[in-house]
Motif scaffolding. Structure first.
Motif, PDB file in Angstrom:
ATOM      1  N   SER A   1      24.370  16.175  10.880  1.00 35.88           N
ATOM      2  CA  SER A   1      23.833  15.154   9.989  1.00 35.88           C
ATOM      3  C   SER A   1      24.600  13.862  10.239  1.00 35.88           C
ATOM      4  N   TYR A   2      23.866  12.810  10.587  1.00 36.51           N
ATOM      5  CA  TYR A   2      24.532  11.533  10.836  1.00 36.51           C
ATOM      6  C   TYR A   2      24.474  10.611   9.617  1.00 36.51           C
ATOM      7  N   ALA A   3      24.245  11.171   8.445  1.00 39.16           N
ATOM      8  CA  ALA A   3      24.289  10.387   7.206  1.00 39.16           C
ATOM      9  C   ALA A   3      25.743  10.210   6.789  1.00 39.16           C
ATOM     10  N   VAL A   4      26.472   9.484   7.609  1.00 46.02           N
ATOM     11  CA  VAL A   4      27.903   9.242   7.413  1.00 46.02           C
ATOM     12  C   VAL A   4      28.194   7.791   7.778  1.00 46.02           C
ATOM     13  N   ALA A   5      29.397   7.353   7.512  1.00 47.11           N
ATOM     14  CA  ALA A   5      29.787   5.993   7.887  1.00 47.11           C
ATOM     15  C   ALA A   5      29.794   5.858   9.408  1.00 47.11           C
ATOM     16  N   HIS A   6      29.582   4.639   9.894  1.00 45.98           N
ATOM     17  CA  HIS A   6      29.463   4.406  11.334  1.00 45.98           C
ATOM     18  C   HIS A   6      30.740   4.797  12.079  1.00 45.98           C
ATOM     19  N   ASP A   7      31.914   4.518  11.501  1.00 52.97           N
ATOM     20  CA  ASP A   7      33.150   4.873  12.182  1.00 52.97           C
ATOM     21  C   ASP A   7      33.368   6.382  12.205  1.00 52.97           C
ATOM     22  N   VAL A   8      32.781   7.097  11.251  1.00 48.17           N
ATOM     23  CA  VAL A   8      32.864   8.559  11.240  1.00 48.17           C
ATOM     24  C   VAL A   8      32.073   9.132  12.407  1.00 48.17           C
ATOM     25  N   VAL A   9      30.911   8.521  12.701  1.00 56.39           N
ATOM     26  CA  VAL A   9      30.137   8.937  13.869  1.00 56.39           C
ATOM     27  C   VAL A   9      30.991   8.820  15.130  1.00 56.39           C
ATOM     28  N   ASP A  10      31.648   7.689  15.302  1.00 57.44           N
ATOM     29  CA  ASP A  10      32.452   7.456  16.504  1.00 57.44           C
ATOM     30  C   ASP A  10      33.589   8.467  16.613  1.00 57.44           C
ATOM     31  N   GLU A  11      34.259   8.720  15.514  1.00 59.11           N
ATOM     32  CA  GLU A  11      35.376   9.659  15.537  1.00 59.11           C
ATOM     33  C   GLU A  11      34.895  11.076  15.816  1.00 59.11           C
TER      34      GLU A  11
END
Length: 399
Positions: free
Chosen positions: A376-386
């Motif tokens: 699920s990519y319903a997260v903050a943008h920096d969380v996606v990167d990490e």
């Protein structure tokens, strides 16, 4: 609990037909790691990272302050049911009235009730694969038999009327259609959707339309199976405010359908949960009746997040993924990593990602496939990167 006590505990056959929710299981595992002070990147639960819009929260607070805290009609207040019908009619050119609407304790509750009143022992329910985790278990709990229809990843998990028709038998009672899809993000095209609804109507079987993510459609053409009003006697629309308005914890869902089915669902609900919380009903009215700009803004951000995840996946050799057209999930194929580094299955891979990379994903087995994981990519943008960085580093260790 002792062995003797366990043997004496005889649970019903129906509860033994189902398994705990796989998504809730990974949430529990992630919480366990967090409690140990471990930094976890959580792509597990399908829950918006946005806060509930302020006007919706204000409506609930006003209801509480105004002592709107008593029981309501089981199916919801007249005002709420009218508001739900109006929202759907305006957005999708459908034709629902108050007596064709029931408010429920979340979209899953509406689905559960609909299957309980429609599916009997021995009935078959057609279910495209991959499917949302709870569909299979709720069908089996009712005594029904899921009939799986495999979609083709090479065709972006497309579901067509021809595929559905091939699975129809004299025992078929219903078809479950989830679009946009959890877990794949696939969207049934308007043409395929109409063809499936008309096919069901012709065969006098029901289409249970899970439209939990209907407003999170990225194609620019948002459609509902409830739009085909000449077929409405065989259509049940199952909706939720959870994803559309970031209201997961509020437990606000609904169903739209033929009056006799809605009445039966209300009867069942009267003997289980009764009405959904009164202040939540007021918040729900504010959600569906107020400005929909918040929905457009969230949808736009989900598209950016989707693209960010997919760009990140391109940096991981061996990982492939279809392009989701809606919802907020990606469903990458991990077959190139199974059999390497002691990884025996998608479930094993998900467990190792959690224990070694501290990244939470859900294994594809929960959705009926063996070569995928869901994020699920319903997260903050920096969380996606990490999260992508940790996955890239972990996959690089597999040889």
């Amino acid at each position: 609990m002792t062995t003797a006590t366990t043997e004496a505990l005889r649970l019903t056959e129906r509860i033994n037909r189902i398994e705990p929710s796989a998504t809730m299981a990974v949430v529990a595992e992630a919480d366990k790691l967090r409690s140990q002070g471990i930094d976890v990147v959580d792509f597990g639960a399908g829950e918006p990272h946005f806060s509930t819009p302020q006007h919706i929260k204000d409506a609930a607070i006003a209801a509480i302050q105004g002592n709107f805290t008593k029981y309501t009609a089981v199916a919801g207040t007249a005002e709420l049911r009218d508001a739900i019908a109006h929202r759907h009619n305006v957005d999708f050119d459908s034709d629902y009235r108050r007596e064709e609407v029931i408010a429920s304790v979340g979209g899953k509750h509406a689905l559960f009730n609909a299957i309980q009143v429609l599916v009997d022992h021995g009935d078959e329910v057609i279910l495209p694969v991959p499917y949302w985790v709870s569909f299979k278990d709720i069908i089996q709990y009712a005594g029904g038999k899921p009939v799986f229809v495999e979609s083709d990843e090479a065709e972006n998990f497309r579901v067509t009327a021809k595929m559905i028709e091939a699975a129809i038998t004299p025992k078929t009672k219903a078809i479950i259609l989830n679009t946009p899809s959890n877990p794949s993000g696939a969207v049934v095209s308007p043409q395929d959707l109409e063809a499936i609804v008309r096919l069901a109507h012709k065969h006098e079987i029901y289409v249970l339309l899970d439209e939990c993510y209907v407003y999170l459609n990225f194609t620019g053409e948002i459609v509902s199976g409830g739009s085909f009003t000449d077929c409405k006697e065989h259509v049940v629309v199952l909706g939720s405010l959870s994803k559309t308005y970031a209201m997961t914890g509020w437990r606000a869902g609904f169903a739209l359908g033929p009056k006799p089915i809605i009445a039966a669902m209300s009867k069942l609900q009267s003997q289980s949960t009764s009405n959904t919380a009164s202040m939540v009903q007021r918040a729900s009215i504010a959600a569906v009746s107020g400005s929909q700009q918040c929905v457009a803004e969230m949808r736009a951000d989900y598209i950016k997040l989707r693209d960010r995840v997919l760009d990140g996946f391109k940096t991981i050799p061996g990982l492939t993924c279809t392009v989701p057209q809606g919802a907020f999930y990606v469903y990458p194929n991990v077959k190139n990593f199974i059999g390497k580094g002691g990884v025996k299955s998608a479930s094993d891979l998900a467990a190792k990602l959690l224990s070694e990379a501290h990244v939470v994903v859900v294994p594809g087995e929960a959705f009926g496939t063996t070569e995928h994981i869901r994020l699920s990519y319903a997260v903050a943008h920096d969380v996606v990167d990490e999260g992508v960085k940790r996955m890239r580093e972990y996959f690089a260790t597999l040889s």
